[in-house]
Design an enzyme around this catalytic site. Sequence first.
Site, PDB file in Angstrom:
ATOM      1  N   CYS A   6     -30.286  15.773  74.668  1.00  0.00           N
ATOM      2  CA  CYS A   6     -28.947  15.633  75.251  1.00  0.00           C
ATOM      3  C   CYS A   6     -27.894  16.541  74.631  1.00  0.00           C
ATOM      4  O   CYS A   6     -27.979  17.747  74.740  1.00  0.00           O
ATOM      5  CB  CYS A   6     -28.512  14.175  75.217  1.00  0.00           C
ATOM      6  SG  CYS A   6     -29.605  13.114  76.152  1.00  0.00           S
ATOM      7  N   VAL A  10     -26.959  20.693  74.533  1.00  0.00           N
ATOM      8  CA  VAL A  10     -25.824  21.263  75.251  1.00  0.00           C
ATOM      9  C   VAL A  10     -25.009  22.170  74.330  1.00  0.00           C
ATOM     10  O   VAL A  10     -24.607  23.263  74.713  1.00  0.00           O
ATOM     11  CB  VAL A  10     -24.927  20.159  75.851  1.00  0.00           C
ATOM     12  CG1 VAL A  10     -23.641  20.737  76.423  1.00  0.00           C
ATOM     13  CG2 VAL A  10     -25.690  19.384  76.915  1.00  0.00           C
TER      14      VAL A  10
END
Length: 70
Positions: A6, A10
């Site tokens: 996650c 990013v």
Amino acid sequence: AVSTTCMAEVIGDDLDAFIKNSKQKGSVPAEFDVPFAHTPAFVGSHITGYDNALLGVLKHFWDGKAGTAA
């Protein structure tokens, strides 16, 4: 082994640098093997993540990176 998911994916966490810094600071013994893999949650499925994690571990030991202090 270390894997990211996650938000770490990013923002582009640098796992190689993180592991090297941890060893330099003594948080992880220099001789301790720490394979890593990027396993972003937004790519593929849990199977893709598992495959990436397993590939990271296998590459670490198969490509001769194991037992290195770097």
